[in-house]
Design an enzyme around this catalytic site. Sequence first.
Site, PDB file in Angstrom:
ATOM      1  N   THR A  14       0.835  -1.216   0.000  1.00  0.00           N
ATOM      2  CA  THR A  14       0.000   0.000   0.000  1.00  0.00           C
ATOM      3  C   THR A  14       0.863   1.257   0.000  1.00  0.00           C
ATOM      4  O   THR A  14       0.746   2.111  -0.880  1.00  0.00           O
ATOM      5  CB  THR A  14      -0.908   0.001   1.257  1.00  0.00           C
ATOM      6  OG1 THR A  14      -1.639  -1.214   1.303  1.00  0.00           O
ATOM      7  CG2 THR A  14      -1.879   1.172   1.234  1.00  0.00           C
ATOM      8  N   LYS A 106       6.686   1.586  12.727  1.00  0.00           N
ATOM      9  CA  LYS A 106       6.687   1.950  14.163  1.00  0.00           C
ATOM     10  C   LYS A 106       6.851   0.746  15.072  1.00  0.00           C
ATOM     11  O   LYS A 106       7.458   0.847  16.143  1.00  0.00           O
ATOM     12  CB  LYS A 106       5.445   2.744  14.540  1.00  0.00           C
ATOM     13  CG  LYS A 106       4.111   2.093  14.226  1.00  0.00           C
ATOM     14  CD  LYS A 106       3.674   2.430  12.838  1.00  0.00           C
ATOM     15  CE  LYS A 106       2.660   1.450  12.301  1.00  0.00           C
ATOM     16  NZ  LYS A 106       1.682   2.070  11.443  1.00  0.00           N
ATOM     17  N   GLU A 130       9.444   9.769   9.779  1.00  0.00           N
ATOM     18  CA  GLU A 130       8.292  10.674   9.948  1.00  0.00           C
ATOM     19  C   GLU A 130       6.963   9.934   9.762  1.00  0.00           C
ATOM     20  O   GLU A 130       5.975  10.212  10.458  1.00  0.00           O
ATOM     21  CB  GLU A 130       8.408  11.825   8.931  1.00  0.00           C
ATOM     22  CG  GLU A 130       7.336  12.873   9.017  1.00  0.00           C
ATOM     23  CD  GLU A 130       7.331  13.636  10.335  1.00  0.00           C
ATOM     24  OE1 GLU A 130       8.276  14.378  10.601  1.00  0.00           O
ATOM     25  OE2 GLU A 130       6.357  13.474  11.104  1.00  0.00           O
ATOM     26  N   VAL A 133       4.602   7.804  12.719  1.00  0.00           N
ATOM     27  CA  VAL A 133       3.582   8.332  13.649  1.00  0.00           C
ATOM     28  C   VAL A 133       2.741   9.372  12.917  1.00  0.00           C
ATOM     29  O   VAL A 133       3.275  10.319  12.339  1.00  0.00           O
ATOM     30  CB  VAL A 133       4.229   9.002  14.888  1.00  0.00           C
ATOM     31  CG1 VAL A 133       3.156   9.418  15.889  1.00  0.00           C
ATOM     32  CG2 VAL A 133       5.249   8.098  15.549  1.00  0.00           C
ATOM     33  N   GLY A 135       0.875   9.146  10.193  1.00  0.00           N
ATOM     34  CA  GLY A 135       0.760   9.075   8.736  1.00  0.00           C
ATOM     35  C   GLY A 135       1.367  10.290   8.052  1.00  0.00           C
ATOM     36  O   GLY A 135       2.574  10.539   8.130  1.00  0.00           O
ATOM     37  N   GLU A 191      -3.175  -2.420  10.019  1.00  0.00           N
ATOM     38  CA  GLU A 191      -1.929  -3.196   9.987  1.00  0.00           C
ATOM     39  C   GLU A 191      -2.208  -4.596   9.448  1.00  0.00           C
ATOM     40  O   GLU A 191      -3.368  -5.042   9.437  1.00  0.00           O
ATOM     41  CB  GLU A 191      -1.345  -3.300  11.405  1.00  0.00           C
ATOM     42  CG  GLU A 191      -0.919  -1.983  11.992  1.00  0.00           C
ATOM     43  CD  GLU A 191       0.091  -1.249  11.121  1.00  0.00           C
ATOM     44  OE1 GLU A 191       1.135  -1.823  10.790  1.00  0.00           O
ATOM     45  OE2 GLU A 191      -0.165  -0.097  10.745  1.00  0.00           O
ATOM     46  N   LYS A 206       3.531   4.017  18.679  1.00  0.00           N
ATOM     47  CA  LYS A 206       3.720   5.417  18.266  1.00  0.00           C
ATOM     48  C   LYS A 206       3.982   6.313  19.473  1.00  0.00           C
ATOM     49  O   LYS A 206       4.764   7.267  19.402  1.00  0.00           O
ATOM     50  CB  LYS A 206       2.493   5.886  17.484  1.00  0.00           C
ATOM     51  CG  LYS A 206       2.353   5.189  16.131  1.00  0.00           C
ATOM     52  CD  LYS A 206       0.973   5.379  15.544  1.00  0.00           C
ATOM     53  CE  LYS A 206       0.851   4.765  14.155  1.00  0.00           C
ATOM     54  NZ  LYS A 206      -0.529   4.676  13.679  1.00  0.00           N
ATOM     55  N   GLY A 304      -3.100   5.526   5.398  1.00  0.00           N
ATOM     56  CA  GLY A 304      -3.515   5.477   3.994  1.00  0.00           C
ATOM     57  C   GLY A 304      -2.340   5.693   3.064  1.00  0.00           C
ATOM     58  O   GLY A 304      -1.316   6.262   3.427  1.00  0.00           O
TER      59      GLY A 304
HETATM   60  N1  LIG Z   1      -1.055   1.342   5.668  1.00  0.00           N
HETATM   61  C1  LIG Z   1      -0.909   2.499   6.308  1.00  0.00           C
HETATM   62  O1  LIG Z   1      -1.797   3.358   6.317  1.00  0.00           O
HETATM   63  C2  LIG Z   1       0.380   2.786   7.022  1.00  0.00           C
HETATM   64  C3  LIG Z   1       0.562   4.059   7.567  1.00  0.00           C
HETATM   65  C4  LIG Z   1       1.756   4.345   8.262  1.00  0.00           C
HETATM   66  C5  LIG Z   1       2.722   3.378   8.372  1.00  0.00           C
HETATM   67  N2  LIG Z   1       2.512   2.149   7.821  1.00  0.00           N
HETATM   68  C6  LIG Z   1       3.595   1.174   7.923  1.00  0.00           C
HETATM   69  O2  LIG Z   1       4.169   1.030   6.630  1.00  0.00           O
HETATM   70  C7  LIG Z   1       4.677  -0.292   6.468  1.00  0.00           C
HETATM   71  C8  LIG Z   1       4.068  -0.911   5.216  1.00  0.00           C
HETATM   72  O3  LIG Z   1       2.671  -0.948   5.382  1.00  0.00           O
HETATM   73  P1  LIG Z   1       1.701  -1.298   4.147  1.00  0.00           P
HETATM   74  O4  LIG Z   1       0.339  -0.934   4.608  1.00  0.00           O
HETATM   75  O5  LIG Z   1       2.222  -0.735   2.897  1.00  0.00           O
HETATM   76  O6  LIG Z   1       1.844  -2.882   4.124  1.00  0.00           O
HETATM   77  P2  LIG Z   1       1.498  -3.882   2.929  1.00  0.00           P
HETATM   78  O7  LIG Z   1       1.223  -5.199   3.543  1.00  0.00           O
HETATM   79  O8  LIG Z   1       0.471  -3.290   2.036  1.00  0.00           O
HETATM   80  O9  LIG Z   1       2.870  -3.952   2.106  1.00  0.00           O
HETATM   81  C9  LIG Z   1       3.981  -4.709   2.509  1.00  0.00           C
HETATM   82  C10 LIG Z   1       4.667  -5.226   1.253  1.00  0.00           C
HETATM   83  O10 LIG Z   1       5.894  -5.837   1.653  1.00  0.00           O
HETATM   84  C11 LIG Z   1       6.052  -7.030   0.877  1.00  0.00           C
HETATM   85  N3  LIG Z   1       6.937  -7.944   1.594  1.00  0.00           N
HETATM   86  C12 LIG Z   1       6.642  -8.706   2.673  1.00  0.00           C
HETATM   87  N4  LIG Z   1       7.741  -9.406   3.046  1.00  0.00           N
HETATM   88  C13 LIG Z   1       8.735  -9.085   2.196  1.00  0.00           C
HETATM   89  C14 LIG Z   1      10.078  -9.487   2.046  1.00  0.00           C
HETATM   90  N5  LIG Z   1      10.615 -10.369   2.876  1.00  0.00           N
HETATM   91  N6  LIG Z   1      10.807  -8.958   1.049  1.00  0.00           N
HETATM   92  C15 LIG Z   1      10.256  -8.064   0.192  1.00  0.00           C
HETATM   93  N7  LIG Z   1       8.969  -7.648   0.273  1.00  0.00           N
HETATM   94  C16 LIG Z   1       8.225  -8.153   1.261  1.00  0.00           C
HETATM   95  C17 LIG Z   1       4.650  -7.571   0.704  1.00  0.00           C
HETATM   96  O11 LIG Z   1       4.581  -8.441  -0.417  1.00  0.00           O
HETATM   97  C18 LIG Z   1       3.848  -6.276   0.508  1.00  0.00           C
HETATM   98  O12 LIG Z   1       3.748  -5.930  -0.850  1.00  0.00           O
HETATM   99  C19 LIG Z   1       4.356  -1.015   7.772  1.00  0.00           C
HETATM  100  O13 LIG Z   1       5.461  -0.914   8.630  1.00  0.00           O
HETATM  101  C20 LIG Z   1       3.190  -0.207   8.343  1.00  0.00           C
HETATM  102  O14 LIG Z   1       3.107  -0.289   9.747  1.00  0.00           O
HETATM  103  C21 LIG Z   1       1.374   1.832   7.146  1.00  0.00           C
HETATM  104  N1  LIG Z   2      -2.628   0.979  10.974  1.00  0.00           N
HETATM  105  C1  LIG Z   2      -2.190   2.306  11.227  1.00  0.00           C
HETATM  106  C2  LIG Z   2      -1.494   2.856  10.023  1.00  0.00           C
HETATM  107  C3  LIG Z   2      -0.880   4.200  10.255  1.00  0.00           C
HETATM  108  O1  LIG Z   2       0.213   4.111  11.102  1.00  0.00           O
HETATM  109  C4  LIG Z   2      -3.388   3.168  11.570  1.00  0.00           C
HETATM  110  O2  LIG Z   2      -4.521   2.744  11.334  1.00  0.00           O
HETATM  111  O3  LIG Z   2      -3.188   4.256  12.098  1.00  0.00           O
END
Ligand SMILES: NC(=O)c1ccc[n+]([C@@H]2O[C@H](COP(=O)([O-])OP(=O)(O)OC[C@H]3O[C@@H](n4cnc5c(N)ncnc54)[C@H](O)[C@@H]3O)[C@@H](O)[C@H]2O)c1
Ligand SMILES: N[C@@H](CCO)C(=O)O
Length: 427
Positions: A14, A106, A130, A133, A135, A191, A206, A304
């Site tokens: 994502t 985080k 950044e 915490v 987004g 998550e 966070k 997001g």
């Molecule tokens: N989704 C949110 O709104 C959001 C917001 C802030 C922070 N985060 C953080 O960002 C990070 C990513 O979140 P996301 O929502 O994009 O997750 P996601 O699950 O959509 O994406 C993770 C990607 O990593 C890949 N992956 C998994 N293991 C792997 C490996 N060993 N080697 C290479 N690729 C691998 C998966 O195939 C997937 O495409 C997380 O740490 C999450 O806590 C997410």
């Molecule tokens: N899963 C987290 C993503 C952003 O850190 C949330 O909903 O706030």
Amino acid sequence: MEETVNIGLIGFGTIGSGVVATLNQNIQLLESKVNKKVNLKRIVDLDITTDRGVEVKPGVLSTNVDDILEDDEIDIVIELVGGYQPALNFILKAMENGKHVVTANKALLAKHWQEITDSAQKNGVRIAFEASVGGGIPLLAPLNDGLTANNIETIYGIINGTANYILTKMAAEGLDFDTVLKEAQEMGYAEADPTFDIEGHDTAQKLIILSILGFGVYVKQERFHVEGITRITPDDIRFAREELESVIKLLAIAQITDGELEIRVHPTLVPETHLLAAVNDVFNAVYLVGDVVGPVLMYGAGAGMMPTASAVVADCIDIIQDMERPVAYGPKETRVEKIKDISEVESKYYLRITALDEPGVLHSISGVLSDLDISIESVSQKKADKGEAVPIFIVTHHALEKNVQEALTLIDQMDFVKEETVLIRLL
Ligand SMILES: NC(=O)c1ccc[n+]([C@@H]2O[C@H](COP(=O)([O-])OP(=O)(O)OC[C@H]3O[C@@H](n4cnc5c(N)ncnc54)[C@H](O)[C@@H]3O)[C@@H](O)[C@H]2O)c1
Ligand SMILES: N[C@@H](CCO)C(=O)O
């Protein structure tokens, strides 16, 4: 524009897709800011066949992480895999190989803070986070820079988008918990394991990062009270609105008084007049008080694809602008002498006791509360047929947490109590 900075992205999910979309959309703007070419040289993911809906140059995708970690031309590694392992190894290896690191992880930072920051220092590289915490809200940079003249006294945060989205939709549309959680997952807010969101762990992780930057102290999650939103029902939300003119928010709280740090995460009744009460849907906000500036509110999209990508790309640009500048990780010396245990906290409490509608029930409950020095501010009960279990809503005056917990242990053992009592603290 002679010089090129090469970036390697690990994790094309994502947020990773959002990063690629942002670079595609605003590359000219970004390059003009740093006066260098910014090249996304490699993207690594286990899955490189699913269409992410963003344009990727030929030859950029790979499934082999060494194509990034062992490539001497790559200057900055973005880790967006999430979780603990192999993300930790990716970050440590990147640093050992002299690469700066940007992450939104985080969970990993909160657990392995020391190891990661020690490695950054040892290897003379930067770690920027950044997006970890709030987004897309610029939150950590202001804490490090714009607010640096202050001793931070209070931090109140709504810092989980998923939980806030669920509570908002339950209140506004009367939707049930599971339906709204599913929506939040579909929108890419949650998550990989959504219990992190709804049980308060993501908020706690966070808050650990905010406490490092705000108070110069690293507190492990095991050392403070963390409670999620899974026991909140429409009855609680209705009572909050109708009787207390309040809303229920999952709040991260950290505040220091005379060297004692209160740090906790739990659902909280926030008066409708408080700025945080208006923070709805996936939006996050951090309300903090500095001893010089006074109160400050930072607000924006807390999760997001695109908001989070905004923060990740900002970190990359910040690093490119000054690769030599060491990152400040909060005050070097902490004012925290002691972590206050939740049992010593004083608050007003809302209690929802589910009990049979029988003679003597209220008398027994009020007896326990009064024996433990807990004074009742209001009490009401839903209408019911005799013999049926109904919710009794009690709001207390200020009381000591350990007394309230002891009272609930005694009350929940009474024969006429049919469910574990729900407790929500008032702000
Ligand atoms: N989704 C949110 O709104 C959001 C917001 C802030 C922070 N985060 C953080 O960002 C990070 C990513 O979140 P996301 O929502 O994009 O997750 P996601 O699950 O959509 O994406 C993770 C990607 O990593 C890949 N992956 C998994 N293991 C792997 C490996 N060993 N080697 C290479 N690729 C691998 C998966 O195939 C997937 O495409 C997380 O740490 C999450 O806590 C997410
Ligand atoms: N899963 C987290 C993503 C952003 O850190 C949330 O909903 O706030």
